[in-house]
Design a protein around this motif. Sequence first.
Motif, PDB file in Angstrom:
ATOM      1  N   LYS A 187       0.835  -1.206   0.000  1.00  0.00           N
ATOM      2  CA  LYS A 187       0.000   0.000   0.000  1.00  0.00           C
ATOM      3  C   LYS A 187       0.871   1.258   0.000  1.00  0.00           C
ATOM      4  O   LYS A 187       0.568   2.235  -0.689  1.00  0.00           O
ATOM      5  CB  LYS A 187      -0.909   0.001   1.226  1.00  0.00           C
ATOM      6  N   GLN A 188       1.951   1.234   0.773  1.00  0.00           N
ATOM      7  CA  GLN A 188       2.841   2.397   0.801  1.00  0.00           C
ATOM      8  C   GLN A 188       3.447   2.652  -0.582  1.00  0.00           C
ATOM      9  O   GLN A 188       3.537   3.811  -1.030  1.00  0.00           O
ATOM     10  CB  GLN A 188       3.952   2.188   1.824  1.00  0.00           C
ATOM     11  N   LYS A 189       3.855   1.564  -1.275  1.00  0.00           N
ATOM     12  CA  LYS A 189       4.429   1.723  -2.611  1.00  0.00           C
ATOM     13  C   LYS A 189       3.385   2.276  -3.588  1.00  0.00           C
ATOM     14  O   LYS A 189       3.674   3.157  -4.394  1.00  0.00           O
ATOM     15  CB  LYS A 189       4.957   0.378  -3.113  1.00  0.00           C
ATOM     16  N   LEU A 190       2.160   1.739  -3.482  1.00  0.00           N
ATOM     17  CA  LEU A 190       1.094   2.218  -4.366  1.00  0.00           C
ATOM     18  C   LEU A 190       0.753   3.679  -4.097  1.00  0.00           C
ATOM     19  O   LEU A 190       0.512   4.449  -5.030  1.00  0.00           O
ATOM     20  CB  LEU A 190      -0.159   1.351  -4.182  1.00  0.00           C
ATOM     21  N   ASP A 191       0.737   4.041  -2.821  1.00  0.00           N
ATOM     22  CA  ASP A 191       0.464   5.441  -2.483  1.00  0.00           C
ATOM     23  C   ASP A 191       1.520   6.362  -3.070  1.00  0.00           C
ATOM     24  O   ASP A 191       1.206   7.457  -3.561  1.00  0.00           O
ATOM     25  CB  ASP A 191       0.413   5.603  -0.958  1.00  0.00           C
ATOM     26  N   LYS A 192       2.770   5.904  -3.009  1.00  0.00           N
ATOM     27  CA  LYS A 192       3.867   6.721  -3.555  1.00  0.00           C
ATOM     28  C   LYS A 192       3.703   6.886  -5.071  1.00  0.00           C
ATOM     29  O   LYS A 192       3.861   7.978  -5.617  1.00  0.00           O
ATOM     30  CB  LYS A 192       5.201   6.052  -3.231  1.00  0.00           C
ATOM     31  N   GLN A 193       3.359   5.769  -5.745  1.00  0.00           N
ATOM     32  CA  GLN A 193       3.163   5.833  -7.190  1.00  0.00           C
ATOM     33  C   GLN A 193       1.956   6.711  -7.549  1.00  0.00           C
ATOM     34  O   GLN A 193       1.988   7.467  -8.523  1.00  0.00           O
ATOM     35  CB  GLN A 193       2.971   4.423  -7.744  1.00  0.00           C
ATOM     36  N   GLN A 194       0.893   6.591  -6.737  1.00  0.00           N
ATOM     37  CA  GLN A 194      -0.308   7.382  -7.003  1.00  0.00           C
ATOM     38  C   GLN A 194      -0.020   8.877  -6.865  1.00  0.00           C
ATOM     39  O   GLN A 194      -0.518   9.696  -7.651  1.00  0.00           O
ATOM     40  CB  GLN A 194      -1.427   6.979  -6.039  1.00  0.00           C
ATOM     41  N   ARG A 195       0.780   9.234  -5.849  1.00  0.00           N
ATOM     42  CA  ARG A 195       1.154  10.645  -5.686  1.00  0.00           C
ATOM     43  C   ARG A 195       1.929  11.140  -6.897  1.00  0.00           C
ATOM     44  O   ARG A 195       1.745  12.282  -7.349  1.00  0.00           O
ATOM     45  CB  ARG A 195       1.981  10.818  -4.410  1.00  0.00           C
ATOM     46  N   ARG A 196       2.802  10.282  -7.435  1.00  0.00           N
ATOM     47  CA  ARG A 196       3.573  10.652  -8.617  1.00  0.00           C
ATOM     48  C   ARG A 196       2.648  10.854  -9.822  1.00  0.00           C
ATOM     49  O   ARG A 196       2.788  11.815 -10.588  1.00  0.00           O
ATOM     50  CB  ARG A 196       4.602   9.557  -8.904  1.00  0.00           C
ATOM     51  N   VAL A 197       1.671   9.929  -9.980  1.00  0.00           N
ATOM     52  CA  VAL A 197       0.712  10.035 -11.085  1.00  0.00           C
ATOM     53  C   VAL A 197      -0.104  11.315 -10.961  1.00  0.00           C
ATOM     54  O   VAL A 197      -0.324  12.033 -11.943  1.00  0.00           O
ATOM     55  CB  VAL A 197      -0.214   8.797 -11.107  1.00  0.00           C
ATOM     56  N   ASN A 198      -0.570  11.607  -9.753  1.00  0.00           N
ATOM     57  CA  ASN A 198      -1.366  12.823  -9.529  1.00  0.00           C
ATOM     58  C   ASN A 198      -0.573  14.068  -9.879  1.00  0.00           C
ATOM     59  O   ASN A 198      -1.093  15.039 -10.442  1.00  0.00           O
ATOM     60  CB  ASN A 198      -1.831  12.888  -8.077  1.00  0.00           C
ATOM     61  N   THR A 199       0.737  14.045  -9.528  1.00  0.00           N
ATOM     62  CA  THR A 199       1.603  15.191  -9.841  1.00  0.00           C
ATOM     63  C   THR A 199       1.726  15.382 -11.352  1.00  0.00           C
ATOM     64  O   THR A 199       1.615  16.505 -11.871  1.00  0.00           O
ATOM     65  CB  THR A 199       2.996  14.986  -9.217  1.00  0.00           C
ATOM     66  N   LEU A 200       1.944  14.263 -12.068  1.00  0.00           N
ATOM     67  CA  LEU A 200       2.081  14.343 -13.524  1.00  0.00           C
ATOM     68  C   LEU A 200       0.782  14.798 -14.179  1.00  0.00           C
ATOM     69  O   LEU A 200       0.789  15.601 -15.120  1.00  0.00           O
ATOM     70  CB  LEU A 200       2.498  12.971 -14.085  1.00  0.00           C
ATOM     71  N   LEU A 201      -0.346  14.296 -13.687  1.00  0.00           N
ATOM     72  CA  LEU A 201      -1.639  14.714 -14.241  1.00  0.00           C
ATOM     73  C   LEU A 201      -1.857  16.212 -14.042  1.00  0.00           C
ATOM     74  O   LEU A 201      -2.335  16.909 -14.928  1.00  0.00           O
ATOM     75  CB  LEU A 201      -2.778  13.930 -13.576  1.00  0.00           C
ATOM     76  N   ALA A 202      -1.505  16.692 -12.853  1.00  0.00           N
ATOM     77  CA  ALA A 202      -1.669  18.120 -12.587  1.00  0.00           C
ATOM     78  C   ALA A 202      -0.774  18.951 -13.506  1.00  0.00           C
ATOM     79  O   ALA A 202      -1.187  20.000 -14.025  1.00  0.00           O
ATOM     80  CB  ALA A 202      -1.340  18.407 -11.116  1.00  0.00           C
ATOM     81  N   GLU A 203       0.479  18.463 -13.720  1.00  0.00           N
ATOM     82  CA  GLU A 203       1.397  19.188 -14.606  1.00  0.00           C
ATOM     83  C   GLU A 203       0.864  19.204 -16.038  1.00  0.00           C
ATOM     84  O   GLU A 203       0.937  20.235 -16.728  1.00  0.00           O
ATOM     85  CB  GLU A 203       2.781  18.544 -14.549  1.00  0.00           C
ATOM     86  N   ASN A 204       0.335  18.050 -16.485  1.00  0.00           N
ATOM     87  CA  ASN A 204      -0.213  17.987 -17.845  1.00  0.00           C
ATOM     88  C   ASN A 204      -1.418  18.910 -18.006  1.00  0.00           C
ATOM     89  O   ASN A 204      -1.616  19.538 -19.044  1.00  0.00           O
ATOM     90  CB  ASN A 204      -0.609  16.549 -18.178  1.00  0.00           C
ATOM     91  N   GLU A 205      -2.244  18.974 -16.966  1.00  0.00           N
ATOM     92  CA  GLU A 205      -3.416  19.847 -17.015  1.00  0.00           C
ATOM     93  C   GLU A 205      -2.989  21.310 -17.105  1.00  0.00           C
ATOM     94  O   GLU A 205      -3.567  22.097 -17.866  1.00  0.00           O
ATOM     95  CB  GLU A 205      -4.267  19.618 -15.764  1.00  0.00           C
TER      96      GLU A 205
END
Length: 786
Positions: free
Chosen positions: A543-561
């Motif tokens: 879960k910790q690894k997934l949370d870390k990856q999800q935070r990275r994805v959210n950051t990239l999505l925000a940057e793309n937006e």
Amino acid sequence: MLYPNNSADKLGFTEIKELIRANCLSTMGQDMVDKIQVMINFDLISKFLHQAHEFKSILQSDEALPISSFYDIKTLANKARLEGAFLSEEEFFQIQASLTTVFAVIGYFNQRQGVYPNLEALFEHLPVEKAILKKINQVIDAKGRIRPDASRELMDITSGIARAEQDARKRIDQIFKQASANNWTADGSLTIRDGRLCIPLLAENKRKLKGFVHDESASGQTVYIEPEEVFSLNNLIRDLEFERRREIIKILTALTAELRPYVPLLLSYHSLLTKLDFVRAKALFAIQIEAEMPKVVNEAKFRLLNARHPLLFLNFKKEQKQVVPLNVSVDEGTRIIVVSGPNAGGKSVCMKTVGLLQIMAQAGLLIPAAADSVVGVFKQMFVDIGDDQSIESDLSTYSAHLSKMKKFVEDGNGKTLILIDEFGTGTDPQFGGPIAEAVLEALNNKKVRGMVTTHYSNLKIFASNSEGIENASMLFNNTEMQPLYILEVGKPGSSYAFEIAQKIGLPQNVLNLAKNKISAGQKKVDSLLVDLEREKKEIFDTKQKLDKQQRRVNTLLAENEELKTFLDENRKNLLREAKQEAKSIILNANKLVENTIAEIKSSNADKEVTKNLRENLNNEIKKNTVKPEAPKKQPIQDEEIKAGDWVKLIDGDTTGQVMEVIKDNVVIAMGDLRTVVKKKRVERVSKASVPKEIRRSNNQTGDLANFSPEIDVRGMRTEDALHSIEKLFDRALMMGFGNLKIIHGKGDGILRKMIRQYLKKYDQVERMEDEHPDRGGDGITYVHLK
């Protein structure tokens, strides 16, 4: 409130009071620390916590409070209250120093009116009566001695003593020179005997000089004589000194009489100094244990976040170790937590942490937990920890436990906090388990709150099937056979008895024999708990690894937006400008055509004139004709793109600077935006061809070449330092840096603590460590990012 009476000792609260006591400047403050009690009045608890929190803020972020002298002026005021009594010079000096401190403190808070309201309330409506200090200053000097000009009579007496001493000294010097010339004196110079200045004479010459013999040497060869003339002068000096003493007593008695009407005010000043010393000691201790002020509610509940046992924290701090923080909550839904797990796994420490922090909070002390923790108010606290067997009372260990359980069941209610360690032990488990279960059920029915630790399986089962009771376990690494000291609420824990016994080295045949003696059902339950714990640990890590990856994805999505918004806005601006330019061209073209026609008519269509006008018209058409773009060149794959290069997207006009090259991808900065594209989609361009606006935008956000992951905050105020570090931290994350270097200096270590505490809240921070001792040590912090 606390039952039994030794509960404070067992939870460590007595040691806490001793540590606070060591921070006091006066015995009065120490006496107040000794009187610290657990309170149940919500308003008082809140007031004392706010006072400690405000004083902590002063110590960490404001100018030093002008506290220099603390004396027991209450005793002096009570002495001055008596008619005919007088205070000594030293006692007046203590009052003088204390009043100077009081007035300086009041002035300090007056300059910060409204900033520290709870501390200001300590001297609210307390007048600053400087007349007292003025009267004392007229008599007592800054060194605590009576002034020579305190009265006319004292001045005359002091002058008379000075003249007499001068005459006596002058006369004895003359006699000594004369005796030396006559060879009457022994080796040496003038000396003091019985407080008198004497001449050392040879014994055979003692009758040649009239005077009083004060002493003789051990051999009897030298006698010490005070000449007759000097003897009379010294007697005069002695009389004057007695007279001076009588005059001083007269002055001090008069000054005491002037002070007598102010005795009630002096007692108020004494109370202020005592309270300030007391609150200061609490604030200093809070800084030592890195404590914060929790949110206090007038309910029987608590929610502790990142809580640490203060005594364990201080011990670990000396050994440069970290305490594993505790997260636990008790409220109406989860009233009692049953903690199980291996021996030496931290169950008792966990429970003692809860009890000690609750006592500290209800005693008005800041606690070592996150500031968003919640602490309620309990009317009663019942504690059963340790062995209370008594020879005098003829109580066994189990009998002592049962006596406490009787008290808990009879007097417990919805505003009671219970803490029971090793619930049900001390007798045959076959009977102790059911009794403990019955007691737990009775306590739950009375809505009490609390925490119990146990190894009994029946209590774990009962907790899982009962509303209001929740199982919890101390996590254990069953691969390395090491406790993790982490409390996990929601499931019971195994005791790991066989695993621990095997690690210790108990013979295998003994272990096999023991395993054969327990029931198959118990084996399954214990094995199931071990497997569940292992699986829970794996799920937690995943879960910790997934949370870390999800935070990275959210950051990239925000940057793309943000990039999409930026591009859409640019497109709209370009279209708007193009339309405006086209409109302008059409208007100019219409004017040109009209003018050309008018000139042709006016020249009667003269061939030469018409030819020239036509050429002008064609030139204008060519000027406003868009030339077809040459086919775009494919980027040269051999030309390596590196960090710092300026590039342009092949399928667009977007220009940016390369921040980082990752295999076949490049990270491009376009102003405040970052994007990742394939190498084959960009081509390198010269810096000069990039518009100034884009270059300036990139420079303002700081390109990779100019960015430094190092900051020096020495000499800054805490707020300014944290603001600067936050900006550096954001830029480092944005640019993908792996670590930061923060130079904060050593000093008292307060800035270092505040910085590290501030950075702990960021998930992106992996760890923090000191610089090597040879290169700055704990004056520099390295922050490693995930």
